[in-house]
Scaffold this motif. Structure first.
Motif, PDB file in Angstrom:
ATOM      1  N   ARG A 151       0.802  -1.219   0.000  1.00 48.64           N
ATOM      2  CA  ARG A 151       0.000   0.000   0.000  1.00 48.64           C
ATOM      3  C   ARG A 151       0.837   1.272   0.000  1.00 48.64           C
ATOM      4  O   ARG A 151       0.292   2.349  -0.206  1.00 48.64           O
ATOM      5  N   HIS A 168      -5.184  -5.529   8.664  1.00 46.89           N
ATOM      6  CA  HIS A 168      -5.496  -4.233   8.064  1.00 46.89           C
ATOM      7  C   HIS A 168      -5.366  -3.110   9.108  1.00 46.89           C
ATOM      8  O   HIS A 168      -4.804  -2.039   8.825  1.00 46.89           O
ATOM      9  N   THR A 209      -2.852   0.015   9.308  1.00 48.72           N
ATOM     10  CA  THR A 209      -3.421   1.362   9.420  1.00 48.72           C
ATOM     11  C   THR A 209      -2.729   2.150  10.524  1.00 48.72           C
ATOM     12  O   THR A 209      -2.322   3.308  10.335  1.00 48.72           O
ATOM     13  N   ALA A 220      -3.935   9.310   4.035  1.00 48.38           N
ATOM     14  CA  ALA A 220      -5.003   8.912   3.117  1.00 48.38           C
ATOM     15  C   ALA A 220      -5.043   7.398   2.957  1.00 48.38           C
ATOM     16  O   ALA A 220      -6.118   6.772   2.966  1.00 48.38           O
ATOM     17  N   ARG A 221      -3.865   6.788   2.835  1.00 48.69           N
ATOM     18  CA  ARG A 221      -3.781   5.336   2.716  1.00 48.69           C
ATOM     19  C   ARG A 221      -4.352   4.652   3.965  1.00 48.69           C
ATOM     20  O   ARG A 221      -5.005   3.613   3.884  1.00 48.69           O
ATOM     21  N   GLN A 267      -8.043   4.556   3.705  1.00 49.51           N
ATOM     22  CA  GLN A 267      -8.472   3.528   2.758  1.00 49.51           C
ATOM     23  C   GLN A 267      -8.451   2.145   3.408  1.00 49.51           C
ATOM     24  O   GLN A 267      -9.381   1.353   3.260  1.00 49.51           O
ATOM     25  N   LEU A 268      -7.373   1.872   4.137  1.00 48.92           N
ATOM     26  CA  LEU A 268      -7.227   0.566   4.784  1.00 48.92           C
ATOM     27  C   LEU A 268      -8.312   0.316   5.824  1.00 48.92           C
ATOM     28  O   LEU A 268      -8.908  -0.761   5.867  1.00 48.92           O
ATOM     29  N   THR A 309     -11.275   1.527   6.085  1.00 52.40           N
ATOM     30  CA  THR A 309     -12.626   1.345   5.546  1.00 52.40           C
ATOM     31  C   THR A 309     -12.847  -0.071   5.028  1.00 52.40           C
ATOM     32  O   THR A 309     -13.982  -0.542   4.969  1.00 52.40           O
ATOM     33  N   GLU A 310     -11.760  -0.761   4.688  1.00 50.84           N
ATOM     34  CA  GLU A 310     -11.876  -2.118   4.147  1.00 50.84           C
ATOM     35  C   GLU A 310     -12.379  -3.115   5.181  1.00 50.84           C
ATOM     36  O   GLU A 310     -12.787  -4.226   4.844  1.00 50.84           O
TER      37      GLU A 310
END
Length: 332
Positions: free
Chosen positions: A31, A76, A80, A125-126, A129-130, A132-133
């Motif tokens: 990522r 994840h 994060t 930002a990454r 994204q992580l 939310t997965e």
């Protein structure tokens, strides 16, 4: 702390969590890639692969295991947490104008401030994204709130760091923001993703909060009495950077008029000269603030251990207990 096992519980945790940490590291490398901006993986790799202990992501994995979770989203969440931490380090080094991190030149020194700030933004930002997965709104709320609290703590430190009116209450707010918020979020989300009962999730939060406070107090103490070869920092860096940390706050509270004038000149006004660090150390010894600060760190570590009492009986619980002891044992 007699045995090596007791001295390095984070190594025991790393061994216990080796398979999960390998998955976390793979996810981080995947990522932090960027198809269009090669500087992003260059800057990120410099810091991510600099040999840090990965303590915060390990806390997430440890909490999940302790509460009986077997995956996959704890990986994840651990990634994060590490991305949030790395982003804050990139930003911190710019704000502090630091030249060294983990014994290596900082990213802002090797590249520039703009790269450090923008890559830090990319990692934030990454991290979102992580998280939310996981499709877990509560996890998203905890980590996004922690990110805001970290930023708030850093801004508060900007205004408080060179103000002699800063007391222990304000110091604690700064520490809770800039350091403890991510520790407590890291442990709390491990319990949440595992579906642990409310009292266990609260206990994990309380553990992370107290551990993070103890960790930062010890870091601030080591700045005045640490071994440069071990800490990677020069003794007195915080003094030279005019940071009001707990040993100095305690000394100012006991200062007479002459001592107060010294702290005003060196910290508030920044007019430092040869011999000032030695004089500052002498004042800390005079008022016994180093040992008082150490006692505060031990008290917070004990609070962290007490929080574990409501958690399941598990090998990981004992490692977390030993970790709290180790955090303060670094002073010795």
């Amino acid at each position: 702390m007699k045995s090596d096992t007791m001295q390095k519980p984070h190594d025991r945790m790393a061994e216990y969590l080796a398979a999960d940490m390998a998955a976390v590291n793979t996810l981080i490398r995947d990522r932090m890639a960027s198809e269009h901006a090669p500087r992003i993986p260059e800057v990120t790799a410099h810091l991510v692969e600099a040999g840090g202990k990965r303590l915060r992501p390990m806390l997430t994995l440890a909490a999940a295991h302790l509460c009986g979770y077997d995956g996959p989203y704890h990986v994840h969440l651990a990634a994060t947490v590490e991305f949030i931490h790395t982003a804050t380090l990139l930003h911190d080094d710019v704000v502090d104008e630091s030249a060294q991190r983990r014994g290596r030149p900082t990213a802002n020194l090797l590249w520039d401030n703009k790269s450090s700030v923008l890559v830090g933004d990319y990692l934030f930002a990454r991290s979102f994204q992580l998280m939310t997965e996981t499709n877990n709104m509560r996890v998203l709320a905890i980590l996004s709130n922690a990110s805001a609290t970290i930023a708030e703590g850093e801004v508060l430190q900007l205004t408080a760091a060179q103000n002699l009116a800063t007391d222990e209450g304000i110091y604690l707010k700064v520490v809770r923001g800039k350091t403890a918020a991510l520790f407590s979020a890291a442990t709390e989300v491990g319990g949440v993703i595992a579906g642990a009962p409310a009292e266990q999730v609260q206990a994990l939060f309380d553990y992370g909060d107290a551990l993070g406070i103890a960790f930062q107090i010890v870091d601030d103490l080591l700045d005045y009495q640490g071994d440069t070869g071990v800490t990677g920092k020069n003794v007195g860096d915080d003094f030279r950077e005019r940071k009001l940390t707990l040993p100095v706050i305690k000394a100012i509270a006991k200062a007479d008029a002459e001592e107060h004038a010294f702290w005003t000149r060196t910290i508030e006004k920044g007019r430092q000269q040869d011999g000032d660090l030695d004089h500052a150390l002498a004042l800390l010894r005079k008022h016994d603030t180093l040992s008082q600060t150490q006692a505060d760190a031990v008290a917070w570590a004990n609070r962290a251990k007490e929080a574990l009492n409501t958690l399941p009986d598990h090998d990981m619980r004992e490692m977390l207990r030993d970790l709290a002891d180790y955090v303060v044992a670094r002073i010795n």
